[in-house]
Design a protein around this motif. Sequence first.
Motif, PDB file in Angstrom:
ATOM      1  N   LYS A 140      -9.464  -1.315   8.656  1.00 44.48           N
ATOM      2  CA  LYS A 140      -9.918  -1.221   8.952  1.00 44.48           C
ATOM      3  C   LYS A 140     -10.167   0.261   9.950  1.00 44.48           C
ATOM      4  O   LYS A 140     -11.919   0.142  10.081  1.00 44.48           O
ATOM      5  CB  LYS A 140      -9.301  -1.639  10.395  1.00 44.48           C
ATOM      6  CG  LYS A 140     -10.096  -1.896  12.413  1.00 44.48           C
ATOM      7  CD  LYS A 140      -9.596  -3.176  13.078  1.00 44.48           C
ATOM      8  CE  LYS A 140      -9.775  -3.256  13.887  1.00 44.48           C
ATOM      9  NZ  LYS A 140     -10.356  -3.974  15.218  1.00 44.48           N
ATOM     10  N   HIS A 141      -9.912   0.769  10.062  1.00 46.41           N
ATOM     11  CA  HIS A 141      -9.803   2.524  10.317  1.00 46.41           C
ATOM     12  C   HIS A 141     -10.054   3.426   9.460  1.00 46.41           C
ATOM     13  O   HIS A 141     -10.994   4.481   9.667  1.00 46.41           O
ATOM     14  CB  HIS A 141      -8.770   3.055  11.525  1.00 46.41           C
ATOM     15  CG  HIS A 141      -8.890   2.077  12.691  1.00 46.41           C
ATOM     16  ND1 HIS A 141      -7.695   1.133  13.176  1.00 46.41           N
ATOM     17  CD2 HIS A 141      -9.125   2.573  13.620  1.00 46.41           C
ATOM     18  CE1 HIS A 141      -8.356   0.796  14.428  1.00 46.41           C
ATOM     19  NE2 HIS A 141      -9.041   1.886  14.591  1.00 46.41           N
ATOM     20  N   TYR A 142     -10.178   3.160   8.114  1.00 50.34           N
ATOM     21  CA  TYR A 142      -9.919   3.979   7.096  1.00 50.34           C
ATOM     22  C   TYR A 142     -10.259   3.393   5.429  1.00 50.34           C
ATOM     23  O   TYR A 142     -10.086   2.232   5.743  1.00 50.34           O
ATOM     24  CB  TYR A 142      -8.939   5.122   7.189  1.00 50.34           C
ATOM     25  CG  TYR A 142      -8.318   6.310   8.065  1.00 50.34           C
ATOM     26  CD1 TYR A 142      -9.218   6.870   8.617  1.00 50.34           C
ATOM     27  CD2 TYR A 142      -7.667   5.372   8.638  1.00 50.34           C
ATOM     28  CE1 TYR A 142      -8.132   7.657   9.414  1.00 50.34           C
ATOM     29  CE2 TYR A 142      -6.392   6.043   9.750  1.00 50.34           C
ATOM     30  CZ  TYR A 142      -7.059   6.864   9.943  1.00 50.34           C
ATOM     31  OH  TYR A 142      -6.980   7.915  11.113  1.00 50.34           O
TER      32      TYR A 142
END
Length: 339
Positions: A140-142
């Motif tokens: 979700k973040h990377y």
Amino acid sequence: MAIAQIIQNAWNKKAKWLIVLRPLSWLYQFGFTLNKKLYQIGLKRKFKAPVPVMIIGNITVGGSGKTPLLIQLVKYLQQHQVRVGVISRGYGGQGPFPALVNLESVPDVVGDEPCLIVQSTNVPMAVGGNRQATIELLIKHYDLDLIISDDGLQHWALERQIEWIVLDNNRGLGNQKILPEGYLREPVSRLKHSTVIEHAQHPQSELNMHLQVAEPYLLNPLFDQSERFDANQDFYAVVGIGFPQRFYDTLESIGVHQFQCHEFPDHYDYEIDDLQFEDLTPIITTEKDAVKLLPLLKNHPSFNREIWIVPVEAVLSEQCYQLLNKQLTQLGIDLIQGY
């Protein structure tokens, strides 16, 4: 002494009394085999991540050298422009999970090994017992090309494309018995079905690694960091890892012969009293222990005993890198050369 430590010592000594634990080993193996079979036939669902997953694990309880290996692989992949991320259970951390790990993370929350991995590589990393939720948080973040799982070899709920098993020849397979009679998580036959990386100074296999020791450094932030390490002095060897004997062998290899051993359980939560002795003889320990000790020193600025850290780096054979390149190419992951 805790019963877990008693059994750990018995494993290392191959104590004959361990045979009384054989019925428990049968029960463990039955449960383990049944669980694995349920995943294989589809009665339990596996999670397939949206990017390939590589697991680095072992079939033994305790240290085998997989964390230094993982760190070295992450550095290699980063150098070749592969967007790699890491997941871990976060053993020893209190959570809440899943959680991202960064340079400000502390062992009490995310675990000691994740802190060491991120401090060494600054790799995107998330921890938690639920591997699916952990991976979902990470991606979700990377944007990632590959996820490496620190351990999780026996976590059948996670589908994987590559498995590397680290086999420490110094420790070996003990009495080759399954938990709790021995320290095997799986039968020896498991080694036939994955890539085995031999951890040894004098390996027999082309796929091998060893640990190279760098110059010890002072952990204490208020001490003179230019002070040179003196291997001839006395030390208290304070260690909380799965296989302490490897650390003692490392000390011998760098000329440290005068030390008293003070062993603690793997992932031990140190208190400042654990570092107090009758005199001011320096402490010497591992980088894994250091991530737990540094917050103690910051909270107790009056602590005036030197703590020396012995850094190690995994050195892999060229065949390991060749195999990794081949495995990743088969998954559609190309390494950019020249970096």
